[in-house]
Write a protein that holds these residues in place. Structure first.
Motif, PDB file in Angstrom:
ATOM      1  N   TYR A  64      12.793   6.198 -11.832  1.00 33.11           N
ATOM      2  CA  TYR A  64      12.570   5.377 -10.475  1.00 33.11           C
ATOM      3  C   TYR A  64      11.148   4.791 -10.579  1.00 33.11           C
ATOM      4  O   TYR A  64      10.203   5.596 -10.752  1.00 33.11           O
ATOM      5  CB  TYR A  64      12.901   6.302  -9.383  1.00 33.11           C
ATOM      6  CG  TYR A  64      12.546   5.458  -7.741  1.00 33.11           C
ATOM      7  CD1 TYR A  64      13.339   4.404  -7.620  1.00 33.11           C
ATOM      8  CD2 TYR A  64      11.599   5.826  -7.203  1.00 33.11           C
ATOM      9  CE1 TYR A  64      13.073   3.952  -6.464  1.00 33.11           C
ATOM     10  CE2 TYR A  64      11.172   5.219  -6.156  1.00 33.11           C
ATOM     11  CZ  TYR A  64      11.871   4.219  -5.675  1.00 33.11           C
ATOM     12  OH  TYR A  64      11.567   3.539  -4.639  1.00 33.11           O
ATOM     13  N   ILE A  65      10.877   3.515 -10.492  1.00 33.20           N
ATOM     14  CA  ILE A  65       9.605   2.835 -10.546  1.00 33.20           C
ATOM     15  C   ILE A  65       9.196   2.516  -8.985  1.00 33.20           C
ATOM     16  O   ILE A  65       9.995   1.815  -8.349  1.00 33.20           O
ATOM     17  CB  ILE A  65       9.414   1.791 -11.612  1.00 33.20           C
ATOM     18  CG1 ILE A  65       9.922   2.397 -12.843  1.00 33.20           C
ATOM     19  CG2 ILE A  65       8.032   1.285 -11.531  1.00 33.20           C
ATOM     20  CD1 ILE A  65       9.956   1.296 -13.850  1.00 33.20           C
ATOM     21  N   SER A  66       8.012   2.814  -8.808  1.00 34.62           N
ATOM     22  CA  SER A  66       7.529   2.408  -7.246  1.00 34.62           C
ATOM     23  C   SER A  66       6.162   2.054  -7.439  1.00 34.62           C
ATOM     24  O   SER A  66       5.157   2.549  -8.089  1.00 34.62           O
ATOM     25  CB  SER A  66       7.649   3.267  -6.074  1.00 34.62           C
ATOM     26  OG  SER A  66       7.007   4.368  -6.500  1.00 34.62           O
ATOM     27  N   VAL A  67       5.703   0.641  -6.671  1.00 37.49           N
ATOM     28  CA  VAL A  67       4.330   0.281  -6.606  1.00 37.49           C
ATOM     29  C   VAL A  67       4.102   0.179  -5.164  1.00 37.49           C
ATOM     30  O   VAL A  67       4.745  -0.774  -4.586  1.00 37.49           O
ATOM     31  CB  VAL A  67       4.000  -0.992  -7.504  1.00 37.49           C
ATOM     32  CG1 VAL A  67       2.698  -1.384  -7.497  1.00 37.49           C
ATOM     33  CG2 VAL A  67       4.600  -0.680  -9.000  1.00 37.49           C
ATOM     34  N   ASP A  68       3.120   0.959  -4.637  1.00 34.60           N
ATOM     35  CA  ASP A  68       2.569   0.485  -3.464  1.00 34.60           C
ATOM     36  C   ASP A  68       1.084   0.090  -3.269  1.00 34.60           C
ATOM     37  O   ASP A  68       0.358   0.434  -4.136  1.00 34.60           O
ATOM     38  CB  ASP A  68       2.837   2.112  -2.484  1.00 34.60           C
ATOM     39  CG  ASP A  68       3.783   2.610  -2.720  1.00 34.60           C
ATOM     40  OD1 ASP A  68       5.052   1.870  -2.433  1.00 34.60           O
ATOM     41  OD2 ASP A  68       3.991   3.898  -2.740  1.00 34.60           O
ATOM     42  N   GLU A  69       1.048  -0.651  -2.108  1.00 39.06           N
ATOM     43  CA  GLU A  69      -0.284  -1.321  -1.827  1.00 39.06           C
ATOM     44  C   GLU A  69      -1.097  -0.245  -0.862  1.00 39.06           C
ATOM     45  O   GLU A  69      -0.673  -0.420   0.355  1.00 39.06           O
ATOM     46  CB  GLU A  69      -0.255  -2.717  -1.518  1.00 39.06           C
ATOM     47  CG  GLU A  69       0.375  -3.827  -2.353  1.00 39.06           C
ATOM     48  CD  GLU A  69       0.707  -5.171  -1.698  1.00 39.06           C
ATOM     49  OE1 GLU A  69       0.708  -5.194  -0.269  1.00 39.06           O
ATOM     50  OE2 GLU A  69       0.673  -6.096  -2.410  1.00 39.06           O
ATOM     51  N   LEU A  70      -1.966   0.431  -1.250  1.00 37.03           N
ATOM     52  CA  LEU A  70      -2.684   1.468  -0.684  1.00 37.03           C
ATOM     53  C   LEU A  70      -3.430   0.610   0.586  1.00 37.03           C
ATOM     54  O   LEU A  70      -3.763   1.304   1.563  1.00 37.03           O
ATOM     55  CB  LEU A  70      -3.455   2.494  -1.277  1.00 37.03           C
ATOM     56  CG  LEU A  70      -2.729   3.284  -2.439  1.00 37.03           C
ATOM     57  CD1 LEU A  70      -3.635   4.221  -3.066  1.00 37.03           C
ATOM     58  CD2 LEU A  70      -1.489   3.878  -1.981  1.00 37.03           C
ATOM     59  N   PHE A  71      -4.000  -0.338   0.269  1.00 39.57           N
ATOM     60  CA  PHE A  71      -4.724  -1.036   1.127  1.00 39.57           C
ATOM     61  C   PHE A  71      -3.996  -1.878   2.404  1.00 39.57           C
ATOM     62  O   PHE A  71      -4.684  -2.126   3.371  1.00 39.57           O
ATOM     63  CB  PHE A  71      -5.462  -2.106   0.551  1.00 39.57           C
ATOM     64  CG  PHE A  71      -4.949  -3.094  -0.346  1.00 39.57           C
ATOM     65  CD1 PHE A  71      -4.383  -4.311   0.467  1.00 39.57           C
ATOM     66  CD2 PHE A  71      -4.444  -2.943  -1.594  1.00 39.57           C
ATOM     67  CE1 PHE A  71      -3.452  -5.271  -0.418  1.00 39.57           C
ATOM     68  CE2 PHE A  71      -3.587  -3.961  -2.086  1.00 39.57           C
ATOM     69  CZ  PHE A  71      -3.101  -5.151  -1.548  1.00 39.57           C
TER      70      PHE A  71
END
Length: 218
Positions: A64-71
């Motif tokens: 499972y791959i996830s990419v989050d924008e912390l900003f």
């Protein structure tokens, strides 16, 4: 644990790296990306095979791959589950720090995949990231070439259709000219016939009038 990837900013394409994942535990990387940066990743997940004494892929592994924008309040831009090998891609909508996470799962039944601390345990994940690459990958190139060929074929068909339409319009114009010419000749011939009939009728009436006058005199 924060893992940074400074190597990836040194060039558009990074060398492949690998690391070990504990079962169901996410492994995350943090990367500062400029706006409109293209990120393309290829991964391969392997589990230790006691029979072959080597790391190998099997159908029971999934990542499972996830990419989050912390900003942006951890806004998730990628959320996908893939097989033991695959590809993911995204474009940074804005400049800022991004968190890229990988979470494994396996149905092999081997207990060693749960913990990377055990000998030959865990899931071995090989990762190749291309950040800021302006080159189109070969798969995308083949797709673009296929699309380009289809567009050329459509343009060729459109040109054929246009030539056929022009030819049909020329034939219609020629037929219309012939029809108008034929109609004008028919009208002239009818007019001539009417004139001839009129003259013939006038001559016959004149001849009959003279005949009746002669009859009365006699």
């Amino acid at each position: 644990m924060r893992v940074l990837l400074p190597l990836l900013m040194m060039g558009t394409v990074a060398q492949a790296l690998y690391f070990f994942l504990d079962g169901t535990t996410a492994k995350c990387f943090f990367e500062e990306l400029p706006k409109d940066t293209l990120v393309v990743g290829h991964y391969t997940a392997e589990e230790w095979d006691d029979n072959t004494r080597s790391w190998s892929k099997h159908d029971g592994i999934s990542i499972y791959i996830s990419v989050d924008e912390l900003f942006d309040n951890d806004h998730r831009v990628v959320s996908q589950r893939g097989s033991s090998s695959g590809r993911f891609t995204f474009t940074a909508a804005d400049a800022g720090e991004h968190k890229i996470c990988f979470t494994p799962s396996s149905s092999s039944g081997r207990p060693g995949w749960i913990s990377a601390l055990q000998p030959n345990g865990g899931i071995k994940l090989s990762l190749d990231l291309a950040i800021g690459s302006s080159e189109i990958e070969s798969t995308d190139k083949s797709k673009l070439m296929d699309i380009s060929q289809r567009v050329r074929d459509l343009n060729a068909r459109l040109l054929d259709i246009r030539r056929e339409q022009i030819f049909q319009r020329e034939r219609e114009a020629e037929f219309r000219d012939q029809s108008e010419s034929t109609n004008s000749r028919v009208v002239r011939w009818m007019f001539i016939q009417i004139v001839v009939l009129g003259i013939t009728c006038a001559w016959q009436l004149s001849h009959l009038r003279s005949f009746f006058i002669k009859q009365k005199l006699t």
